[in-house]
Design an enzyme around this catalytic site. Structure first.
Site, short mmCIF file in Angstrom:
data_model
loop_
_atom_site.label_atom_id
_atom_site.label_comp_id
_atom_site.label_asym_id
_atom_site.label_seq_id
_atom_site.Cartn_x
_atom_site.Cartn_y
_atom_site.Cartn_z
CD GLU B 441 103.92 31.71 0.54
OE1 GLU B 441 102.92 30.80 0.20
OE2 GLU B 441 104.47 31.19 0.75
N GLY B 442 100.49 31.36 -4.34
CA GLY B 442 99.34 31.81 -4.07
C GLY B 442 99.20 33.08 -5.37
#
Lengths: 248, 599
Positions: B441-442
Site C-alpha cells: 500500500e505504498g
C-alpha cells in the site's frame, strides 16, 4: 405454542476469576459480563424450535440488576420476540429464581421453559428442577437432543452412564447441556431490530414472589495453591507415600 | 492462545478518549449508542476468537498451492469468512435498507481490527472486498454497482486491487497493461499484474479485479491511467455468471508471512479476449484508486497495530508466568526464581510495546472517527477540517505502526528468549506477518515523500497549520495539569521543530532543491510520526488523569498504566527523533552524495 427461555447475566467465561480480599465474593467490578453459556444454548434451541414451525413466540426472561437488560438485548438480537426483566439487585438463589419463573409461567402459559442446566457463576444447577416441582410439570434435564412430537417432547439426556432418552408431556421444563447445539452469532442488523422489541420490567413484589432466605454465603476463597510434586525412586516408595497421605 | 486485544483498552479508546457515543448527534447514527456499538464489537470478538484465531498458525504452515490451475486453501478460511459475512460485517456501515447496520466507521474499524489481530491472512480477503465495494459505490455506474458491488456486499464476490506489474510497483507511471476499446463498449485488456493479493481463490463465486491500465493514445505517465472492472467470470445482465474471462493465475508468490492470503502473478488477455469495463472516465483511474488506497492505508496501519498487539499480549502473559533468575540484589541461590516481568529490562520491553501498540491503536481509531466527521457533519467547515487532518495523518498512520509495531513484535520475541524464536510460540509469526506492512500500500519510503513533498506543502501549508492548532489545544490543556506539564512542553518544542523544518526545507525545495530536499523524507516521517504519537499519548494521559479521579481499584491500575506509558514515550522515545530536525534543516546530503561505485 410459546417458549420461555431464562437467561442469566454472569461473569464472562473467559475472565480469570479473582476472589475479593475480604472473602465476600468474586470481583465483578470492571469485569466483562455475558449471557450464561448454557442459557445461550437454551436460547438457540428455542430459536430452532420456532424456526421449525413448532412455536410462535419466544419470551426471554432474566432476573437481576438493571444491567442484565444487556443480556436480554442479546437474546432479542438472537431472535427472541420479547423479553421480561425481573429487576432485583441482590444475588438470586435458585429457589427464588424458580418461584419467579413459576409465576411467569402461570402468567404466560408457555409450552416449554428452557434454561441452562446450570449457571457458570455458582454452578448450582437447581433452578430447572425446582421450577418443575413448583409448576408441577415434567422435567427433562441435561438435554443433548430435543425432538417435538405434538404435545410431547422426546429428550436425550446426558447422564453418568451415557445417554438416556425420555418422553415428557408438554408443558415441560428442559435444561440444556453443552452438546445440544452451537449457538448462533448475533447478526449486525438484528442488533438494531432488537432495540425496537419490547422489554417489560417487573419485580418480585409485582409477581407476588418472596425471596428465598435459605442460603447464606459465609466465605469465598480461591482454591489452595498447588504444591510442588515429588519424585519417587520405586513403586514401593510410591505406594508408601500414597498410604502416608491417606490416599489409598 | 493469546488475547487478541485488551478489551479495557478498546473501551478506553472508543468511549473515553474519542467519546464515540456522541456520534449519535449525527442523523445517520441517531439510533446508535454504546449498547449497539458494544453488541457489534462483541460479535466481532466472538467470531474472531472462535473462527479466525484457531487456524492462524495452520494458515502459516499450509501455504496456498496452485493445483491444476486452481488455488487450494485450507477449508477453515472459507468457514471463517462465511461466519464474518453471515453476521453482516461486510455491509456493517451500509444503510439499514441495504441490509447494513449504519455502523460508524470508527466502530467498524474496532470490529475489523479484531479479525486482523486474530488472523491477518484470512481477514485480508474481506478487507480487500470491502475496499473495492466502497470504491465502486463512489465511482462506478449504477449498472456496474448492481452487477459487481451488490454481490460483494452480499459476500458472494470478492475483489482485489491490481496495480503493480512485474517491472513497475511503486512507479505506476510505467505500467504497460493496455486496454483497447471495442465497438461493444467494453475494453480488451492485455498485460500482467504482480503481487495481487487475493488474485485468485475458490472461496467466492467470482472475483472482481480493479485493474489499472492504459488506453492507447492517452496521455503519458500517471495521467493516462484508467481503471477497469475485470471479473473472473463475466456477469450476465440478470446477475448470473457467464464465461470464464481470459486471464490466468500464472503463479503464486511464496511469502515470509501473511501466508493465508494468496499473492498472485496474473496474466491478462493471452487469447486476446480479456474483457474489462471502464470505471468512471478515461485516464482518471489513479484518482479512483486513491479513494480505495487511502482507506486501505489506514487499514494497513491498523493491521500492523493488531499484529503488534498480539505479540504484546502474548509476551505479557509469558513474562508473568515464566520464572527465571532473581533480582540483582538477591544473593541467595536457593531463593525462588521470580517471573521475568520482575526484571526491569523485560518491563522496559513490555512498556515499549504498550506505548507502540496503544499509541498506534488510538491514532487509527482517531483517523476512522475523522472519516465519520468528514462524511456526516452538517457543518461544511467541520467536514473540511476532518478531511484535511485525515490527509495529513494518513501517511503517518500507514507508516508509523508498520515500523514501530513491527519493532514491538521484535521485542515480543526478545521477551520470550529462545522460545520466541521457535514455532511453538506465536510471536515469530506475528513478526513475519507484520514485516509486509512497511512494504505494501505504498512503501514507507513513499509515505515519507507523500508527507514531506505533498501533504506539508499543499494548500500553502494549511494542513500543518491545522495539525499544529489541534496539538496546541492538547498542549494547552495538559499544561494545566502539574504532572503532564513536562510533556506538554516537550510536545510544543517538537511541533515547533517540525514547523521550522518545513519552513526551511520548503523554501529550498521551492528554489529547486527537490532531490536534496526529499533525500531525507524518511527522517521527516519519523520526526513527524513520533510527534503525532506523542500528541496522541498526551491526549490519552489527559483522559487517564481525569479517569483516575473517579476510578475503582481495577481501573486505578489501568489509568496508571496509561500515564506510565505516556511518560515512557515522552522520556525514552520522543527525544530520539529530535536530532533528525537538524539533519533535515541542514539539507544534509550524505545519502544523496553517496556514489554507486563507492559501495
Amino acid at each position: 405454542m410459546k417458549l420461555m427461555v431464562s437467561v442469566k447475566r454472569v461473569v464472562d467465561y473467559n475472565v480469570r476469576i479473582q476472589v475479593k480480599p475480604d472473602g465476600s465474593g468474586v470481583v465483578t467490578d470492571g469485569v466483562k459480563m455475558s449471557m450464561n453459556p448454557f442459557d445461550e444454548i437454551a436460547m438457540e434451541e428455542a430459536l430452532r424450535i420456532k424456526e421449525a414451525g413448532n412455536a410462535e413466540e419466544i419470551i426471554a426472561v432474566t432476573i437481576g440488576e438493571q444491567k442484565a437488560q444487556e443480556q436480554l438485548r442479546t437474546a432479542l438480537a438472537m431472535g427472541a420476540d420479547r423479553a421480561i426483566h425481573v429487576e432485583v439487585d441482590e444475588d438470586i438463589q435458585p429457589l427464588t429464581a424458580a418461584r419467579v419463573l413459576k409465576a411467569l409461567a402461570d402468567k404466560e402459559q408457555p409450552g416449554m421453559v428452557l434454561l441452562g442446566k446450570q449457571a457458570i457463576d455458582d454452578d448450582q444447577g437447581q433452578t430447572g428442577q425446582m421450577l418443575a416441582a413448583l409448576w408441577d410439570r415434567p422435567q427433562a434435564t441435561f438435554a443433548s437432543k430435543v425432538d417435538l412430537d405434538g404435545q410431547k417432547a422426546k429428550v436425550t439426556r446426558e447422564v453418568d452412564a451415557g445417554l438416556e432418552t425420555i418422553e415428557v408431556d408438554l408443558p415441560a421444563v428442559v435444561t440444556t447441556d453443552l452438546r445440544l447445539n452451537e449457538p448462533r452469532y448475533v447478526k449486525l442488523p438484528d442488533i438494531m431490530k432488537a432495540k425496537k422489541k419490547p422489554i417489560d420490567t417487573t419485580s418480585l413484589a409485582d409477581l407476588g414472589v418472596e425471596a428465598a432466605p435459605g442460603l447464606k454465603v459465609t466465605n469465598t476463597a480461591p482454591p489452595p495453591e498447588r504444591q510442588g510434586g515429588k519424585k519417587v525412586e520405586s513403586v514401593d516408595e510410591l505406594v508408601s507415600e500414597l498410604k502416608n497421605r491417606g490416599l489409598i | 492462545m493469546n488475547e487478541i486485544i485488551d478489551r479495557r483498552n478498546v473501551e478506553f479508546t472508543l468511549y473515553e478518549l474519542l467519546e464515540a457515543e456522541g456520534l449519535n448527534r449525527y442523523q445517520r447514527y441517531a439510533e446508535h449508542g454504546r449498547e449497539t456499538f458494544d453488541a457489534a464489537i462483541e460479535t466481532a470478538h466472538a467470531i474472531a476468537r472462535d473462527k479466525f484465531q484457531p487456524h492462524n498458525r495452520k494458515n502459516d504452515l499450509n501455504e496456498p498451492e496452485l493445483v491444476d490451475g486452481k488455488v487450494q486453501l485450507i477449508p477453515e478460511v472459507k468457514d471463517a469468512l462465511d461466519a464474518f459475512i453471515e453476521a453482516g460485517f461486510l455491509a456493517a456501515t451500509r444503510d439499514y435498507d441495504d441490509g447494513g447496520m449504519q455502523l460508524p466507521a470508527v466502530v467498524a474499524q474496532v470490529c475489523n481490527s479484531m479479525f486482523q489481530g486474530a488472523n491477518i491472512g484470512t481477514s485480508a480477503y474481506t478487507f480487500l472486498a470491502a475496499g473495492v465495494a466502497h470504491m465502486l459505490e463512489a465511482h462506478a455506474s449504477e449498472e456496474q454497482q448492481r452487477k459487481y458491488m451488490d454481490p460483494i456486499y452480499e459476500g458472494r464476490f470478492f475483489g482485489t486491487m491490481a496495480l503493480s506489474e512485474p517491472h513497475a510497483g511503486s512507479s505506476l507511471a510505467d505500467i504497460k497493461t493496455r486496454a483497447e476499446p471495442t465497438d461493444e463498449g467494453h475494453y480488451l485488456l492485455s498485460g500482467a499484474k504482480m503481487w495481487i493479493s487475493g488474485g485468485d481463490q475458490e472461496i467466492s463465486e467470482n472475483i472482481i479485479h480493479m485493474v489499472l491500465a492504459k488506453i492507447p493514445g492517452g496521455p503519458p505517465g500517471v495521467k493516462g491511467i484508467s481503471m477497469f472492472i475485470v471479473p473472473k467470470y463475466l456477469v450476465n445482465d440478470d446477475g448470473s455468471l457467464g464465461e470464464r474471462n481470459d486471464w490466468v493465475c500464472a503463479g503464486l508468490n511464496h511469502k515470509m508471512g501473511y501466508r493465508g492470503t494468496t499473492n498472485t502473478f496474473l496474466k491478462f488477455g493471452e487469447k486476446g479476449q480479456c474483457v474489462g469495463y471502464l470505471v468512471g472516465e478515461e485516464h482518471k483511474g489513479l484518482s479512483y484508486m486513491f479513494h480505495m488506497m487511502n482507506g486501505a492505508r489506514i487499514g494497513v496501519g491498523m493491521g500492523a497495530v493488531m499484529l503488534g498487539y498480539g505479540g504484546y499480549m502474548a509476551s505479557l502473559d509469558y513474562a508473568r508466568e515464566r520464572p527465571q533468575g532473581r533480582h540483582p540484589d538477591q544473593k541467595d541461590p536457593a531463593s525462588k526464581p521470580v517471573p521475568i516481568i520482575e526484571h526491569a529490562d523485560v518491563r522496559r520491553m513490555l512498556l515499549a510495546q504498550k506505548a507502540y501498540v496503544e499509541g498506534g491503536y488510538a491514532l487509527g481509531l482517531y483517523c476512522s472517527q475523522l472519516t465519520d466527521i468528514q462524511h456526516q457533519d452538517p457543518d461544511p467547515a467541520e467536514r473540511e477540517r476532518a478531511h484535511l487532518l485525515l490527509e495529513m495523518l494518513t501517511p503517518v498512520m500507514k507508516a508509523w505502526p508498520s515500523d514501530y509495531c513491527l519493532k514491538a513484535n521484535d521485542m515480543a520475541i526478545q521477551v520470550h528468549g529462545g522460545y520466541g524464536y521457535t514455532r511453538e510460540y506465536p510471536v515469530e509469526q506475528f513478526y513475519r506477518d507484520n514485516r509486509l506492512n512497511p512494504i505494501h500500500e505504498g512503501t514507507n519510503g513513499i509515505q515519507g515523500l507523500d508527507l514531506l513533498g505533498r501533504k506539508m506543502m499543499m494548500k500553502g501549508g494549511e494542513g500543518l497549520k491545522l495539525l499544529g492548532r489541534e496539538m496546541q489545544a492538547t498542549i494547552g490543556e495538559a499544561a494545566e495539569v502539574a504532572e503532564l506539564k513536562e510533556y506538554a512542553e516537550a510536545l510544543g518544542q517538537s511541533l515547533h521543530r517540525i514547523g521550522k523544518t518545513v519552513e526551511v526545507m520548503g523554501a529550498r525545495m521551492a528554489g529547486g532543491d527537490i532531490r536534496l530536499g526529499l533525500a531525507n523524507a524518511t527522517l521527516f516521517l519519523e520526526l513527524t510520526g513520533h510527534t503525532i504519537i506523542a500528541w496522541i499519548w498526551l491526549k490519552q494521559a489527559l483522559t487517564a488523569h481525569r479517569g483516575l479521579a473517579r476510578a475503582g481499584e481495577a481501573d486505578q491500575a489501568f489509568y496508571q498504566g496509561k500515564l506510565q506509558a505516556c511518560r515512557y514515550f515522552f522520556r525514552y522515545e520522543l527525544p530520539l527523533v529530535q536530532p533528525h530536525a537538524e539533519l533535515l534543516q541542514a539539507m544534509d546530503d550524505t545519502t544523496l552524495a553517496m556514489q554507486d561505485k563507492w559501495f
